[in-house]
Each structure stands twice: as C-alpha cells, then as structure tokens.
Design a protein around this motif. Structure first.
Motif, PDB file in Angstrom:
ATOM      1  N   THR A   1     -62.905 -40.748   9.770  1.00 39.32           N
ATOM      2  CA  THR A   1     -64.247 -40.188   9.816  1.00 39.32           C
ATOM      3  C   THR A   1     -64.981 -40.659   8.579  1.00 39.32           C
TER       4      THR A   1
ATOM      5  N   ARG B   1     -81.184 -43.690   9.947  1.00 42.94           N
ATOM      6  CA  ARG B   1     -80.950 -42.456  10.702  1.00 42.94           C
ATOM      7  C   ARG B   1     -82.019 -41.421  10.367  1.00 42.94           C
TER       8      ARG B   1
ATOM      9  N   ALA C   1     -75.016 -38.865   8.205  1.00 47.34           N
ATOM     10  CA  ALA C   1     -74.254 -39.354   9.350  1.00 47.34           C
ATOM     11  C   ALA C   1     -72.778 -39.045   9.134  1.00 47.34           C
TER      12      ALA C   1
ATOM     13  N   ARG D   1     -69.382 -39.633  11.374  1.00 44.39           N
ATOM     14  CA  ARG D   1     -68.965 -40.281  12.611  1.00 44.39           C
ATOM     15  C   ARG D   1     -67.634 -40.985  12.416  1.00 44.39           C
TER      16      ARG D   1
ATOM     17  N   ARG E   1     -65.556 -44.243  12.630  1.00 45.96           N
ATOM     18  CA  ARG E   1     -65.707 -45.694  12.647  1.00 45.96           C
ATOM     19  C   ARG E   1     -64.718 -46.292  11.666  1.00 45.96           C
TER      20      ARG E   1
END
Length: 258
Positions: free
Chosen positions: A83, A91, A100, A102, A104
C-alpha cells in the motif's frame, strides 16, 4: 578525519557528475516516460515479514530541476501487495483531496526517474509502525490543499508522517521542497521526528537533529551539513558526500524511542 574528508570529496565528484549527466534530471517527454519498477522493493509474495519503505524521485518536467516527489510504501506481515501513501497535485485537481492511498508497486519510476530508497524498516515491530503510519496519513491536515512551492505538497505529507513515526529515521533530501512547511506553526520537531525546527511558512527557517544534521532554509531552498555521515546538502543538487545509513536491513524496531 582524513577518511571523512576523502568520503566527502568523493561524494562531491559523484554528485557533480550525476547532475551533469542527468542535465538537471528533467524528463524530455513526461507523457511517455517509463513507470516500471526498478527492483528496490522485496517481492511481497515471497517476503512474509512486514516492510516499510520511503522513496523519493525527481519530479516531472521543469520541477525536476529543483525538487523531488516522495512517498511511503508499507506491506503488513503476510500481505501479498504494498500500500502506497502519497500526496498528488493531479489528484487534488480532480477530486479536491490530494491524499492517495492505494495498492501499487512501491518502487516504480516516477515519470521516468529512478526512485531512491530513503529509508527502510523490516521485521519485528514494523507491523506496529505500519498502523501508526496509516493513522498519521489519514490525519494529514492539508489534504484539501496543494501548493508546489513552498507547500503543502507531497514532501510536506511525507514529513508529517515521518514526524509521527520517528522510528523511521527519515532524512528527507534537501531537494524535498515543502518538507519544512508547518502551516501556521513556527516550531516543530525536524521532519525526521528528532531534534527541533523553526520555520516561517516553509520559506525561511533552521533545523538541527541527530538525523538530518544542521540545515538552513532560504526561500524553500535547503543548505545544510550532515556531520554524522559527512556530507553537504545543497539545493537542486541534493546530498554531496557520504551516503547516510537509512536502516536498510532486517532488524527489530524500538517502539518507544527516547
């Protein structure tokens, strides 16, 4: 003393070569640049232990001559993906919130620029740090604002989290413009969470700590000296001298540092 001077001289030469070769690190075509991982993050599938990593990479376009973008990646024990926590101007423009969170790959190129691993913690005690990182990130007070200079921006966010979790011992580079932004406050601990800092809206200030050394901020540009791992810190160029040990090894983490 002689060895420290030798390391510093070698770092000055290496840093100058890096700036010359990179041409200031600005990408020629940021729309088509690579965002592939570079192999700095342990494979989450084959790494059961918890991992925290802090990264920085040169910004896109003209901003890359002056500064870096920083972010934090975590992988709890047993998790099979990372994360990533970061603040993004794009954004903010789309949603009104720059924060953010997320899943990835944590070590992807940033608009073609290879990221640098600024700090890493792995092993016993790190799962507790991950919980505190998540809490600090969600309490970031400037998610509804984004200003490239002097902040708040992505480096303001990373510094906010690092102050809340000083066990990370993050020494943000002098090119992390925005790390010294304190909003309406004048004083705080240094971005590493150690020592102290005085800053006037991120455009003028000083800091001293056992992690960063001594730094002066003039118009958001950082000049400093690290006496512990001998190096100069300069705007645009970054750190010149001995590389700082940043905890990149598996070890236990003290949960209640002095």
């Amino acid at each position: 003393m002689w060895r420290s001077g030798q390391l510093l001289s070698r770092g000055l030469i290496t840093g100058a070569e890096r700036v010359i070769v990179s041409g200031g690190a600005a990408s020629p075509d940021w729309h088509t640049t690579s965002r592939q991982p570079v192999g700095l993050a342990p494979d989450p599938v084959t790494t059961p232990e918890p991992v925290v990593q802090v990264y920085g990479a040169r910004c896109s376009r003209w901003r890359g001559y002056f500064g870096v973008h920083t972010w934090i990646a975590v992988k709890p024990v047993g998790a099979r993906a990372y994360t990533v926590y970061e603040v993004l101007g794009s954004r903010f423009r789309r949603t009104g919130s720059a924060l953010a969170i997320r899943m990835r790959a944590p070590d992807t190129r940033w608009f073609g620029h290879v990221p640098e691993l600024l700090a890493e913690k792995r092993g016993d005690g790190v799962n507790a740090l991950i919980g505190r990182i998540d809490k600090a990130a969600r309490e970031y007070p400037y998610a509804g604002r984004y200003v490239v200079w002097p902040g708040p921006n992505s480096n303001t966010f990373t510094a906010w989290v690092a102050r809340s979790v000083p066990e990370l011992e993050v020494d943000l580079p002098p090119t992390a413009i925005g790390k010294d932004y304190l909003g309406h406050r004048l004083t705080a601990t240094a971005p590493s969470g150690r020592g102290f800092q005085v800053s006037l809206s991120g455009v003028l200030g000083v800091l001293a700590s056992s992690v960063e050394g001594f730094e002066i901020n003039v118009l958001g540009l950082t000049f400093g000296v690290d006496p512990y791992f001998p190096a100069f810190k300069l705007p645009m160029i970054g750190r010149l001298g001995a590389a700082r040990f940043n905890g990149m090894e598996t070890h236990k983490v003290a949960l209640h540092p002095s």
